[in-house]
Design an enzyme around this catalytic site. Structure first.
Site, PDB file in Angstrom:
ATOM      1  N   HIS A 260      33.186  42.077  30.715  1.00  0.00           N
ATOM      2  CA  HIS A 260      32.399  41.479  31.802  1.00  0.00           C
ATOM      3  C   HIS A 260      32.352  42.404  33.010  1.00  0.00           C
ATOM      4  O   HIS A 260      31.279  42.639  33.591  1.00  0.00           O
ATOM      5  CB  HIS A 260      33.021  40.133  32.185  1.00  0.00           C
ATOM      6  CG  HIS A 260      32.454  39.545  33.442  1.00  0.00           C
ATOM      7  ND1 HIS A 260      31.324  38.757  33.457  1.00  0.00           N
ATOM      8  CD2 HIS A 260      32.856  39.638  34.738  1.00  0.00           C
ATOM      9  CE1 HIS A 260      31.055  38.396  34.704  1.00  0.00           C
ATOM     10  NE2 HIS A 260      31.971  38.922  35.500  1.00  0.00           N
ATOM     11  N   GLU A 261      33.501  42.945  33.402  1.00  0.00           N
ATOM     12  CA  GLU A 261      33.553  43.801  34.582  1.00  0.00           C
ATOM     13  C   GLU A 261      32.843  45.141  34.337  1.00  0.00           C
ATOM     14  O   GLU A 261      32.170  45.666  35.221  1.00  0.00           O
ATOM     15  CB  GLU A 261      35.010  44.046  34.989  1.00  0.00           C
ATOM     16  CG  GLU A 261      35.768  42.788  35.375  1.00  0.00           C
ATOM     17  CD  GLU A 261      35.151  42.082  36.573  1.00  0.00           C
ATOM     18  OE1 GLU A 261      34.511  42.763  37.403  1.00  0.00           O
ATOM     19  OE2 GLU A 261      35.293  40.853  36.678  1.00  0.00           O
ATOM     20  N   HIS A 264      29.095  44.797  34.784  1.00  0.00           N
ATOM     21  CA  HIS A 264      28.625  44.891  36.169  1.00  0.00           C
ATOM     22  C   HIS A 264      28.328  46.343  36.543  1.00  0.00           C
ATOM     23  O   HIS A 264      27.316  46.630  37.182  1.00  0.00           O
ATOM     24  CB  HIS A 264      29.690  44.333  37.117  1.00  0.00           C
ATOM     25  CG  HIS A 264      29.669  42.840  37.254  1.00  0.00           C
ATOM     26  ND1 HIS A 264      28.535  42.129  37.599  1.00  0.00           N
ATOM     27  CD2 HIS A 264      30.654  41.910  37.098  1.00  0.00           C
ATOM     28  CE1 HIS A 264      28.820  40.840  37.649  1.00  0.00           C
ATOM     29  NE2 HIS A 264      30.092  40.675  37.351  1.00  0.00           N
ATOM     30  N   GLU A 324      26.211  37.195  37.600  1.00  0.00           N
ATOM     31  CA  GLU A 324      27.445  36.923  36.855  1.00  0.00           C
ATOM     32  C   GLU A 324      27.144  36.474  35.430  1.00  0.00           C
ATOM     33  O   GLU A 324      27.823  36.878  34.478  1.00  0.00           O
ATOM     34  CB  GLU A 324      28.270  35.858  37.584  1.00  0.00           C
ATOM     35  CG  GLU A 324      28.868  36.300  38.904  1.00  0.00           C
ATOM     36  CD  GLU A 324      29.877  37.421  38.733  1.00  0.00           C
ATOM     37  OE1 GLU A 324      30.569  37.454  37.690  1.00  0.00           O
ATOM     38  OE2 GLU A 324      29.977  38.269  39.637  1.00  0.00           O
TER      39      GLU A 324
END
Length: 452
Positions: A260-261, A264, A324
């Site tokens: 997920h990070e 980004h 997100e």
């Protein structure tokens, strides 16, 4: 109560390292510095499962760990998809110019107040409509001229800030983090580095079909901090707090968070957020000038401007939540192509939901920059069938028939009942007993007639 509920999870952390070292990727010896760099330029076919076919979707390469010889942030230029050329202005110009521009709009609007009072009503309506129309048209044309496609997803977005400007901002922030956390960064011999680097490496080498993944230089830092957090910067720095391992119990859950990070960073969400904020600032400046021109009292104009700024902040929240969600989708895709158990992503956010419920820290979604944990679980569960098919295309081993989400749902139900019982001033056993005795009152036994 938290320690009681999560005792079964935390006790697994002792075996977490051994389990990973036995079953994870074979790693190079640790580098001498606590800064770890993954370089995509030195790849070899050394994955454990070398029989898996190489395709454009699932590239099979092995990244070498090399020592990063100095602490200067290094980055390679990313491919740009800009329609128009952007001005390479130093970020400090925007930071300093923003308040000055708002102040200038306030003064300019106040200067026009007397002129506005002298206009006939019809002329006021025409002037105000013209101002708003020109502003809307300018914003529309400006947005169209600075539109690009998001890597991986193909979504169209507004981007004004250049990559070089973003790097300058990020480098400064990373330097501040390294300086403030220099006494808390774990030494290079700490075994957690093997775990985090192994997961990050596996995510990287199985997603080299993504151009941004090949160009990025990933660097891992583990910080002694009890906060449950990890974040990745567009320059490739991966910061992981030790508090993350209080809830994360296996590499699949860790892969969900890192994926997920990393998403980004790959999607350049930081640049998109800064650009989005600048566009809103332009709109706010025009409206602020109009407020100070139209409202006859400085006091009322000040209150109106303050209220407008407060309301405008809530317009950023839905946009942030959408970013997100996009990172959740792409992060799950990265984990699926790397053959992790993607169902554990649902478990992670359910754990976070349980944690927030027990600590009483649940924030309404409309007031948060992030989707609620419940929303994220629903999104991930919806995507899991599609991501399971993606794992199969990458010739990954079949997922275990034992779904980890089932056990997690039992824990969640128990915690929900426990919280409700505490709020009612009861213990859980009494609540269960009351519930069991209440059932016959609503469900007549066979042979009996309902009185309803």
């Amino acid at each position: 109560m938290m320690s009681c509920i999560f005792r079964s999870f935390n006790c697994m952390n002792g075996n977490f390292r051994n389990m990973y070292l036995q079953n994870g990727l074979r790693l190079k010896s640790l580098v001498k510095l606590h800064i770890r760099t993954l370089r995509s330029g030195t790849c070899r076919n050394e994955l454990a499962n070398t029989n898996r076919p190489k395709t454009s979707l699932c590239l099979q390469h092995r990244l070498n760990f090399v020592q990063w010889e100095n602490t200067r942030i290094m980055s390679k230029p990313h491919r740009h998809f800009h329609i128009t050329r952007r001005l390479d202005i130093h970020p400090l110009v925007w930071i300093i110019g923003k308040p000055l521009t708002k102040l200038s709009a306030l003064i300019f609007g106040r200067k026009l107040r007397n002129h506005w009072k002298g206009l006939p009503h019809k002329q006021k309506v025409i002037s105000l409509a013209t101002l708003l129309g020109v502003t809307a048209l300018a914003l529309t044309l400006y947005t169209m001229a600075h539109t690009e496609s998001v890597p991986i997803t193909g979504r169209k977005r507004f981007i004004f800030i250049t990559h070089d400007q973003l790097i300058k901002i990020v480098e400064k922030e990373v330097e501040e983090i390294l300086e403030s956390s220099k006494d808390n960064i774990l030494p290079p011999t700490h075994e957690l580095y093997k775990i985090v680097i192994g997961v990050a490496e596996k995510l990287c080498v199985n997603n080299l079909d993504i151009q941004q993944m090949k160009e990025m230089q990933w660097k891992v830092f583990i910080i002694q901090n009890d906060e449950f957090n990890a974040h990745v910067y567009p320059t490739g720095e991966i910061f992981v707090n030790t508090g993350l391992f209080k809830l994360v119990t296996n590499v699949d859950q860790l892969a969900a968070i890192l994926g997920h990070e990393m998403a980004h960073a790959l999607l350049s969400h930081a640049a998109e957020q800064l650009s989005y904020g600048q566009k809103w600032d332009f709109f706010v400046i025009v409206i602020m000038a109009a407020i100070w021109m139209i409202i006859p009292s400085d006091g009322i104009a000040s209150i109106t401007s303050w209220f407008m700024n407060r309301v405008i902040k809530y317009f950023d929240l839905p946009f942030s939540r959408e970013l997100e969600k996009e990172a959740d989708k792409v992060g799950l895709q990265l984990a699926a192509k790397a053959c992790f158990d993607i169902r554990e992503a649902s478990v992670v956010w359910t754990l976070m939901q349980v944690k927030d419920t027990m600590e009483g820290t649940v924030i309404p979604e409309f007031m948060s920059t992030h989707p609620s944990n419940e929303t994220r679980v629903e999104l991930i569960d919806f995507l899991i069938p599609r991501m399971t098919e993606l794992r199969e295309k990458c010739s990954c081993p079949r997922l275990s028939s034992k779904d980890p989400r089932v056990a997690m749902q039992h824990v969640k139900r128990f915690v929900d009942n426990k919280v409700i019982a505490q709020q009612a001033g009861q213990n859980l056993s009494k609540v269960n007993l009351t519930h069991q005795r209440a059932v016959p009152n609503h469900q007549p036994a066979a042979g009996q007639k309902s009185h309803s």
